[in-house]
Design a protein around this motif. Structure first.
Motif, PDB file in Angstrom:
ATOM      1  N   CYS A 106       0.856  -1.195   0.000  1.00 38.91           N
ATOM      2  CA  CYS A 106       0.000   0.000   0.000  1.00 38.91           C
ATOM      3  C   CYS A 106       0.891   1.244   0.000  1.00 38.91           C
ATOM      4  O   CYS A 106       1.707   1.444   0.913  1.00 38.91           O
ATOM      5  CB  CYS A 106      -0.935   0.006   1.207  1.00 38.91           C
ATOM      6  SG  CYS A 106      -2.151   1.337   1.082  1.00 38.91           S
ATOM      7  N   LEU A 107       0.776   2.044  -1.023  1.00 41.78           N
ATOM      8  CA  LEU A 107       1.608   3.246  -1.156  1.00 41.78           C
ATOM      9  C   LEU A 107       0.872   4.446  -0.566  1.00 41.78           C
ATOM     10  O   LEU A 107      -0.249   4.755  -0.969  1.00 41.78           O
ATOM     11  CB  LEU A 107       1.920   3.502  -2.633  1.00 41.78           C
ATOM     12  CG  LEU A 107       2.633   2.360  -3.366  1.00 41.78           C
ATOM     13  CD1 LEU A 107       2.812   2.706  -4.842  1.00 41.78           C
ATOM     14  CD2 LEU A 107       3.989   2.059  -2.722  1.00 41.78           C
ATOM     15  N   CYS A 108       1.500   5.089   0.411  1.00 47.35           N
ATOM     16  CA  CYS A 108       0.874   6.255   1.084  1.00 47.35           C
ATOM     17  C   CYS A 108       1.933   7.357   1.215  1.00 47.35           C
ATOM     18  O   CYS A 108       2.173   7.871   2.312  1.00 47.35           O
ATOM     19  CB  CYS A 108       0.375   5.864   2.470  1.00 47.35           C
ATOM     20  SG  CYS A 108      -0.765   4.482   2.482  1.00 47.35           S
ATOM     21  N   MET A 109       2.584   7.700   0.111  1.00 47.33           N
ATOM     22  CA  MET A 109       3.718   8.633   0.198  1.00 47.33           C
ATOM     23  C   MET A 109       3.307  10.099   0.104  1.00 47.33           C
ATOM     24  O   MET A 109       4.167  10.982   0.009  1.00 47.33           O
ATOM     25  CB  MET A 109       4.746   8.329  -0.896  1.00 47.33           C
ATOM     26  CG  MET A 109       5.611   7.113  -0.590  1.00 47.33           C
ATOM     27  SD  MET A 109       5.068   5.739  -1.595  1.00 47.33           S
ATOM     28  CE  MET A 109       5.720   6.175  -3.164  1.00 47.33           C
ATOM     29  N   GLY A 110       2.040  10.376   0.103  1.00 46.56           N
ATOM     30  CA  GLY A 110       1.585  11.765   0.191  1.00 46.56           C
ATOM     31  C   GLY A 110       1.968  12.617  -1.005  1.00 46.56           C
ATOM     32  O   GLY A 110       2.069  12.135  -2.139  1.00 46.56           O
ATOM     33  N   THR A 287       1.692  18.324  -5.232  1.00 44.55           N
ATOM     34  CA  THR A 287       1.928  17.372  -6.323  1.00 44.55           C
ATOM     35  C   THR A 287       2.206  16.008  -5.705  1.00 44.55           C
ATOM     36  O   THR A 287       3.092  15.889  -4.852  1.00 44.55           O
ATOM     37  CB  THR A 287       3.176  17.802  -7.139  1.00 44.55           C
ATOM     38  OG1 THR A 287       2.971  19.146  -7.541  1.00 44.55           O
ATOM     39  CG2 THR A 287       3.382  16.938  -8.349  1.00 44.55           C
ATOM     40  N   PRO A 288       1.460  14.974  -6.086  1.00 44.51           N
ATOM     41  CA  PRO A 288       1.670  13.651  -5.486  1.00 44.51           C
ATOM     42  C   PRO A 288       3.103  13.138  -5.666  1.00 44.51           C
ATOM     43  O   PRO A 288       3.728  13.387  -6.700  1.00 44.51           O
ATOM     44  CB  PRO A 288       0.671  12.765  -6.257  1.00 44.51           C
ATOM     45  CG  PRO A 288      -0.371  13.711  -6.746  1.00 44.51           C
ATOM     46  CD  PRO A 288       0.348  14.990  -7.048  1.00 44.51           C
ATOM     47  N   ASP A 303      -2.757  15.035 -12.783  1.00 43.36           N
ATOM     48  CA  ASP A 303      -1.987  15.742 -11.743  1.00 43.36           C
ATOM     49  C   ASP A 303      -0.929  14.835 -11.107  1.00 43.36           C
ATOM     50  O   ASP A 303      -0.271  15.223 -10.141  1.00 43.36           O
ATOM     51  CB  ASP A 303      -2.929  16.331 -10.673  1.00 43.36           C
ATOM     52  CG  ASP A 303      -3.425  15.286  -9.679  1.00 43.36           C
ATOM     53  OD1 ASP A 303      -3.322  14.082  -9.977  1.00 43.36           O
ATOM     54  OD2 ASP A 303      -3.920  15.678  -8.601  1.00 43.36           O
ATOM     55  N   GLY A 304      -0.747  13.635 -11.629  1.00 45.96           N
ATOM     56  CA  GLY A 304       0.306  12.748 -11.120  1.00 45.96           C
ATOM     57  C   GLY A 304      -0.175  11.800 -10.035  1.00 45.96           C
ATOM     58  O   GLY A 304       0.582  10.960  -9.564  1.00 45.96           O
ATOM     59  N   GLY A 305      -1.424  11.919  -9.607  1.00 51.83           N
ATOM     60  CA  GLY A 305      -1.966  11.001  -8.592  1.00 51.83           C
ATOM     61  C   GLY A 305      -2.115   9.605  -9.186  1.00 51.83           C
ATOM     62  O   GLY A 305      -2.418   9.461 -10.377  1.00 51.83           O
ATOM     63  N   ALA A 322      -3.336   5.090  -1.041  1.00 56.95           N
ATOM     64  CA  ALA A 322      -4.276   5.874  -0.222  1.00 56.95           C
ATOM     65  C   ALA A 322      -3.706   7.251   0.091  1.00 56.95           C
ATOM     66  O   ALA A 322      -2.497   7.471   0.040  1.00 56.95           O
ATOM     67  CB  ALA A 322      -4.570   5.116   1.075  1.00 56.95           C
ATOM     68  N   GLY A 323      -4.597   8.188   0.408  1.00 56.30           N
ATOM     69  CA  GLY A 323      -4.183   9.532   0.830  1.00 56.30           C
ATOM     70  C   GLY A 323      -3.870  10.441  -0.355  1.00 56.30           C
ATOM     71  O   GLY A 323      -4.339  10.233  -1.476  1.00 56.30           O
ATOM     72  N   ASP A 324      -3.043  11.447  -0.092  1.00 59.56           N
ATOM     73  CA  ASP A 324      -2.732  12.474  -1.092  1.00 59.56           C
ATOM     74  C   ASP A 324      -2.109  11.908  -2.366  1.00 59.56           C
ATOM     75  O   ASP A 324      -2.086  12.574  -3.401  1.00 59.56           O
ATOM     76  CB  ASP A 324      -1.743  13.497  -0.502  1.00 59.56           C
ATOM     77  CG  ASP A 324      -2.447  14.533   0.360  1.00 59.56           C
ATOM     78  OD1 ASP A 324      -3.672  14.395   0.565  1.00 59.56           O
ATOM     79  OD2 ASP A 324      -1.768  15.474   0.820  1.00 59.56           O
ATOM     80  N   LEU A 325      -1.546  10.714  -2.277  1.00 60.12           N
ATOM     81  CA  LEU A 325      -0.868  10.131  -3.436  1.00 60.12           C
ATOM     82  C   LEU A 325      -1.849   9.597  -4.475  1.00 60.12           C
ATOM     83  O   LEU A 325      -1.494   9.422  -5.634  1.00 60.12           O
ATOM     84  CB  LEU A 325       0.064   9.003  -2.952  1.00 60.12           C
ATOM     85  CG  LEU A 325       0.854   8.219  -3.991  1.00 60.12           C
ATOM     86  CD1 LEU A 325       1.766   9.141  -4.794  1.00 60.12           C
ATOM     87  CD2 LEU A 325       1.705   7.145  -3.323  1.00 60.12           C
ATOM     88  N   CYS A 326      -3.086   9.323  -4.069  1.00 67.29           N
ATOM     89  CA  CYS A 326      -3.981   8.647  -5.011  1.00 67.29           C
ATOM     90  C   CYS A 326      -5.011   9.602  -5.625  1.00 67.29           C
ATOM     91  O   CYS A 326      -5.268  10.685  -5.114  1.00 67.29           O
ATOM     92  CB  CYS A 326      -4.679   7.469  -4.334  1.00 67.29           C
ATOM     93  SG  CYS A 326      -6.026   7.914  -3.261  1.00 67.29           S
TER      94      CYS A 326
END
Ligand code: FAD
Length: 466
Positions: A106-110, A287-288, A303-305, A322-326
C-alpha cells in the motif's frame, strides 16, 4: 543487502499510512505488517470524535514508531525510503538496499507542496508541508517585515489569519478569499474576522513550542508527513514589526515574475502591480509523490496522482494506494468528491486496509459508507466550519437554489438544494445543524414544502424530521 518479507507492506508514515497499518493490525492480527517510514516519528490520529455518521473530528499526534510497534506486535516499522518497486516479483528495494517482499503493497507517500515555478531554489520562498518547513518558516518570519502569501486554500487562509507583527500581501487568483472551500458570501462573512483577529493565548504557544522541541531529537529525522489539524494553533507566527499586522488582499492575480534583491524579493503580479517582500510563502496546492522507480508503471491521473478503483487498488491488483498520493477513479456517489484532505487520507488509509485484508481472507467487501457524502470540518478565521456534500454546488451546473441565514460574526448557514432536495451545506459557527443536514443529504427527502421554515431561527427544524 538485507532481505525481509511481510504479508502487508505500507510505505509512508503519514496519516494514510499509519491508519492503514493500524487498521490492518486490527483486522489481521496474526499477519506480518511492515510500515516503511522516512522518519521515526509517525502520525497517529488521536481524540477521534464522531460528529455525525460520516463526519469526525480528530487531532494528529507525532509519536515515536516504538509506540506503534508496542501497541501492535505484528507491525514492524522500518526507517528507510522506498527506492524501487519490482511489481513483477512483488518486492521493493529501499534506499539503504533492504529488499522487502510483499503480498500486498500500500503506497501512502503523500504529496509535496507545489512551489510556483518562478520560485524554485529561491531562499526567500518557502512551501509549507511538515514540521521542518514550519520551523524554517517561523525562523525566517522573525526577521520579516513584509510577507507575501500566494494561494487561496486552507494553508494560505490559516496563515493569513495567524501571522502577527508583519505586513501581509495575500495574492489570490479568485474573486474571493478561501475559494477552495467556500463561496463568496461565506468569504465576506469570514473576511470581517480577518480585520479583527482574535488570537489564541500565548500560554498555549509556550506549551506547544515545548512539545515541538521535545520531538526534535537529533537522531530522529522528522521531515516528511504533512502537518495535522492543529498545526498552527499553538505556534507563535510573528514577524519583525512591533505594530499590528495589516493584510492587503490582491484579488484575481497571480505571480508574473520574481526578482531577487539583497533585501528580499520584488514580486510582479499579472495585473502589473509590484510588491516588495522579504519572504514569500507558496501555498498553491500539492503534487503527489508518484515519481518512484517501478518495473511496470502504475496508471496516473493528469496531476500525477495514482489512479485507484473503488477498492483503492491501482492498475496493479496487489498495489493499493491511499491519501494524497492517489486519485479516486470510481463512479462517485452523487454528493461525494475527492479532495486532498486529512479527513480523506484517514478514511482512505482505513478503507485500503480493509480492502487488502478482505482480499487476503477471500472475503467480500462493500465500499465504505464514508464515500457516500463529502464531509469536512476545520477552523477558518477562528470559526468552526463544516462542509457537507456539494456545499459549493459542485456538479450542479446552474440548476440549484440556495437557502441562506447569516448573523454577522456569529453564524453563516448556506443550504444548496436541487429539485427540493438538499445537496450540500456550509455551516460556519456553532450551528448544531450538521447531523440534520447530513441526514437530509443522505435520505434525499423532498423539502419543497418546508423551504420557508427550514432556516427560520424560531422553528426547531429538527422536529420536522425526527
Ligand atoms: P503525508 O501526511 O504527506 O504523509 C506521506 C508520508 O510518506 C510522509 O511521512 C513522507 O515522509 C513519506 N514518504 C514520501 N516518500 C517516501 C518514500 N519514497 N519512502 C518512504 N516514505 C515516503 N487537510 C485538511 O483536511 N484540512 C486542513 O486544514 C489542512 N491543512 C493543511 C495544512 C498544511 C500546512 C498542510 C501541509 C496540509 C494540510 N492539509 C489539510 C492536507 C493534509 O495534511 C493531507 O491531505 C494529509 O496529511 C495527507 O496524508 P498522507 O498520509 O496521504 O500524506
Amino acid at each position: 543487502m538485507s532481505e525481509t518479507s511481510a504479508t502487508f507492506v505500507i510505505v509512508g508514515g503519514g496519516i494514510a499510512g499509519v491508519t492503514c497499518a493500524e487498521t490492518l493490525a486490527f483486522y489481521t492480527p496474526t499477519e506480518s505488517i511492515i510500515l516503511l517510514s522516512e522518519s521515526a516519528l509517525v502520525k497517529t490520529v488521536v481524540n477521534l470524535r464522531a460528529i455525525t455518521q460520516t463526519l469526525s473530528d480528530f487531532n494528529i499526534e507525532e509519536s515515536h514508531m516504538s509506540n506503534l510497534m508496542q501497541k501492535y506486535p505484528n507491525i514492524t516499522v522500518i526507517i528507510d525510503k522506498l527506492d524501487e518497486i519490482n511489481s513483477d516479483e512483488q518486492k521493493i528495494t529501499t534506499v539503504n538496499k533492504t529488499i522487502i517482499n510483499y503480498k500486498f503493497l500500500c503506497l501512502c507517500m503523500g504529496a509535496q507542496p507545489r512551489l510556483i515555478p518562478e520560485a524554485e531554489n529561491n531562499p526567500f520562498v518557502i512551501g509549507i508541508r511538515d514540521t521542518d518547513s514550519v520551523e524554517s518558516f517561523i525562523q525566517k518570519l522573525k526577521t520579516s517585515k513584509e510577507v507575501a502569501i500566494v494561494g487561496n486554500g486552507g494553508i494560505a487562509s490559516e496563515l493569513v489569519y495567524k501571522i502577527e507583527d508583519t505586513k501581509v500581501h495575500w495574492i489570490i487568483k479568485d474573486k474571493h478569499i478561501t475559494a477552495t472551500f467556500i463561496d463568496p458570501g461565506a468569504a465576506e462573512f469570514l473576511k470581517d474576522r480577518l480585520n479583527n483577529k482574535q488570537k489564541e493565548q500565548s500560554v498555549e504557544n509556550a506549551q506547544f513550542s515545548q512539545r515541538m522541541r521535545y520531538e526534535t531529537d537529533q537522531n530522529i529525522k522528522k521531515a516528511g508527513a504533512a502537518l495535522g489539524p492543529d498545526w498552527y494553533k499553538h505556534l507563535d507566527i510573528k514577524g519583525a514589526l512591533n505594530v499590528p499586522e495589516t493584510v492587503q488582499i490582491h484579488y484575481e492575480t497571480c505571480i508574473q515574475s520574481i526578482k531577487t534583491t539583497q533585501n528580499g524579493l520584488i514580486v510582479k503580479l499579472t495585473d502589473d502591480s509590484e510588491i516588495s517582500c522579504d519572504l514569500l510563502v507558496s501555498a498553491t496546492g500539492v503534487t503527489p509523490n508518484s515519481h518512484f522507480k517501478i518495473s511496470q508503471p502504475l496508471h496516473t491521473s493528469q496531476d500525477g496522482g495514482i489512479l485507484v478503483n473503488e477498492f483503492m487498488q491501482s492498475s496493479n491488483e496487489n498495489i493499493y494506494v491511499a491519501g494524497d498520493l492517489c486519485t479516486a477513479n470510481w463512479q462517485y456517489a452523487p454528493q461525494w468528491f475527492p479532495m486532498k484532505l486529512w479527513t480523506q487520507a484517514r478514511q482512505m488509509g482505513c478503507y485500503a486496509a480493509r480492502a487488502m485484508s478482505s482480499k487476503h481472507l477471500n472475503e467480500e467487501i462493500y465500499q465504505d459508507f464514508c464515500f457516500e457524502v463529502f464531509t469536512h470540518t476545520t477552523r477558518l478565521f477562528g470559526f468552526k466550519v463544516v462542509l457537507l456534500g456539494l456545499h459549493n454546488a459542485q456538479k450542479l451546473g446552474k440548476d440549484y437554489e440556495i437557502l441562506f441565514r447569516m448573523t454577522k460574526d456569529v453564524e453563516y448557514i448556506k443550504l444548496v438544494l436541487q429539485n427540493g432536495r438538499l445537496q450540500g451545506a456550509v455551516l460556519i459557527g456553532d450551528t448544531d445543524l450538521e447531523e440534520m443536514c447530513e441526514n437530509l443529504i443522505l435520505n434525499q427527502i423532498d423539502l419543497s414544502a418546508h423551504k420557508d421554515s427550514l432556516l427560520d431561527p424560531d422553528i426547531d427544524i429538527e422536529d420536522y424530521f425526527d
